[in-house]
Design a protein around this motif. Structure first.
Motif, mmCIF file in Angstrom:
data_model
loop_
_atom_site.group_PDB
_atom_site.id
_atom_site.type_symbol
_atom_site.label_atom_id
_atom_site.label_comp_id
_atom_site.label_asym_id
_atom_site.label_seq_id
_atom_site.Cartn_x
_atom_site.Cartn_y
_atom_site.Cartn_z
ATOM 1 N N SER A 67 24.831 32.794 11.769
ATOM 2 C CA SER A 67 24.687 34.121 11.174
ATOM 3 C C SER A 67 25.995 34.900 11.227
ATOM 4 C CB SER A 67 23.587 34.906 11.899
ATOM 5 O OG SER A 67 22.329 34.274 11.735
ATOM 6 N N LEU A 68 26.690 34.794 12.364
ATOM 7 C CA LEU A 68 27.983 35.480 12.487
ATOM 8 C C LEU A 68 28.984 34.961 11.450
ATOM 9 C CD1 LEU A 68 28.328 35.626 16.382
ATOM 10 C CD2 LEU A 68 28.200 37.585 14.833
ATOM 11 N N ILE A 69 28.998 33.640 11.283
ATOM 12 C CA ILE A 69 29.904 33.057 10.286
ATOM 13 C C ILE A 69 29.494 33.477 8.880
ATOM 14 C CG2 ILE A 69 30.717 30.896 9.281
ATOM 15 C CD1 ILE A 69 30.401 29.631 12.059
ATOM 16 N N ALA A 70 28.152 33.439 8.632
ATOM 17 C CA ALA A 70 27.649 33.798 7.301
ATOM 18 C C ALA A 70 27.953 35.255 6.957
ATOM 19 C CB ALA A 70 26.143 33.537 7.230
ATOM 20 N N ALA A 89 26.204 31.361 1.934
ATOM 21 C CA ALA A 89 26.501 30.824 3.267
ATOM 22 C C ALA A 89 25.306 30.981 4.201
ATOM 23 C CB ALA A 89 27.723 31.531 3.859
ATOM 24 N N GLU A 90 24.555 32.100 4.064
ATOM 25 C CA GLU A 90 23.402 32.303 4.952
ATOM 26 C C GLU A 90 22.338 31.239 4.721
ATOM 27 O OE1 GLU A 90 20.506 35.341 4.217
ATOM 28 O OE2 GLU A 90 21.489 35.944 2.348
ATOM 29 N N LEU A 156 13.467 25.492 6.590
ATOM 30 C CA LEU A 156 13.924 24.580 5.555
ATOM 31 C C LEU A 156 13.298 24.840 4.194
ATOM 32 C CD1 LEU A 156 14.140 21.136 7.398
ATOM 33 C CD2 LEU A 156 16.006 22.443 6.392
ATOM 34 N N ARG A 157 12.006 25.203 4.168
ATOM 35 C CA ARG A 157 11.314 25.328 2.882
ATOM 36 C C ARG A 157 11.988 26.348 1.959
ATOM 37 N NH1 ARG A 157 7.026 28.123 0.529
ATOM 38 N NH2 ARG A 157 5.827 26.873 -0.962
ATOM 39 N N PRO A 158 12.185 27.600 2.403
ATOM 40 C CA PRO A 158 12.856 28.546 1.500
ATOM 41 C C PRO A 158 14.318 28.189 1.245
ATOM 42 C CG PRO A 158 12.513 29.539 3.661
ATOM 43 C CD PRO A 158 11.770 28.251 3.664
ATOM 44 N N ALA A 159 14.996 27.634 2.260
ATOM 45 C CA ALA A 159 16.401 27.272 2.079
ATOM 46 C C ALA A 159 16.553 26.179 1.024
ATOM 47 C CB ALA A 159 17.002 26.817 3.408
#
Length: 258
Positions: A67-70, A89-90, A156-159
């Protein structure tokens, strides 16, 4: 279309993002410290349940770090190479966390089954919860695995839907088509596509066949405003690209038409 919220983005936005990053950084430090302690306790107690919980915590650490990277990547401006910026990225971070959960769940689940068949003594002095029951630790581990699998599916499903550019679940394309056809100037709609760039940014494109009068009398601007207001108001799609065409233009287009 003009720029929206330039003043706000330049003041409250960065401050809020910095605050979120600091809070996430503090949470990350605390989680890492507790995870190290739990791994050490798991090794001393020979407890798979504690190790499984530490594995789950490792995924949490990865989630916060991701999250920090995103946050930093998503804040970067659009460029010629990345015209939407790096807002997705998120989603990549969420998919990575989901896959990590699956791997941890598989490893812990396998070890838990092995311990059910061939019990290993647990040191109850360190792990008071199981207090000497050989199989209780394996059963507790399987419960943790079940929770990890559920969390993995939720990540995983929404991603995967976003990465596969599926139509957003809350958008019915046939209903969108009906709304677009309500204007008398609109004759037909084809090449209608909708997908999600990131969790809060749906995008829609369409080819709109309009009457010759609409194109010749300068009414196209008014019709375009009406259609985009409709998409924004009824379907919460603020980013849409509509291509106006004359009747018969479709015969010159390549590819299929939905």
């Amino acid at each position: 279309m003009g720029e929206q919220g330039g003043g706000v983005a330049g003041t409250d936005g960065p401050a809020s993002g910095d605050t979120d990053s600091r809070l996430l950084g503090i949470a990350l430090g605390l989680l890492v410290a507790f995870m190290v302690f739990e791994v050490a306790a798991a090794v001393v107690a020979n407890s798979l349940a504690l190790l499984a919980d530490a594995g789950h915590m490792l995924v949490d650490v990865g989630a916060i770090a991701g999250s920090l990277i995103a946050i930093r990547l998503a804040a970067r401006p659009e460029t010629g190479a990345h015209t939407y910026g790096l807002k997705r990225a998120e989603i990549l971070a969420a998919a990575g966390n989901g896959l990590a959960l699956l791997v941890v769940a598989a490893v812990v689940g396998f070890e838990a089954v092995v311990r059910l068949v061939h019990p290993v003594a647990v040191r109850g002095g360190v792990l008071i919860v199981v207090s000497g029951f050989d199989r209780a630790d394996a059963v507790a581990s399987l419960l943790v695995v079940a929770l990890m699998l559920k969390a993995s599916v939720q990540l995983l499903r929404p991603a995967l839907r976003i990465l596969l550019e599926s139509t957003p679940e809350d958008i019915d394309l046939e209903e969108v088509r009906r709304h677009l056809l309500e204007l008398p100037e609109v004759q037909s709609v084809h090449d209608l596509h909708a997908w999600t760039l990131t969790s809060s940014l749906p995008i829609l494109t369409a080819h709109i066949v309009v009457t010759d009068d609409c194109l010749n009398t300068g009414e196209a601007g008014r019709v375009l405003d009406h259609l985009q207001d409709c998409l924004s108001g009824h379907f919460d799609v603020a980013h849409s690209t509509l291509q106006f065409e004359a009747s018969g233009h479709i015969e010159h287009e390549l590819g299929g038409h939905a």
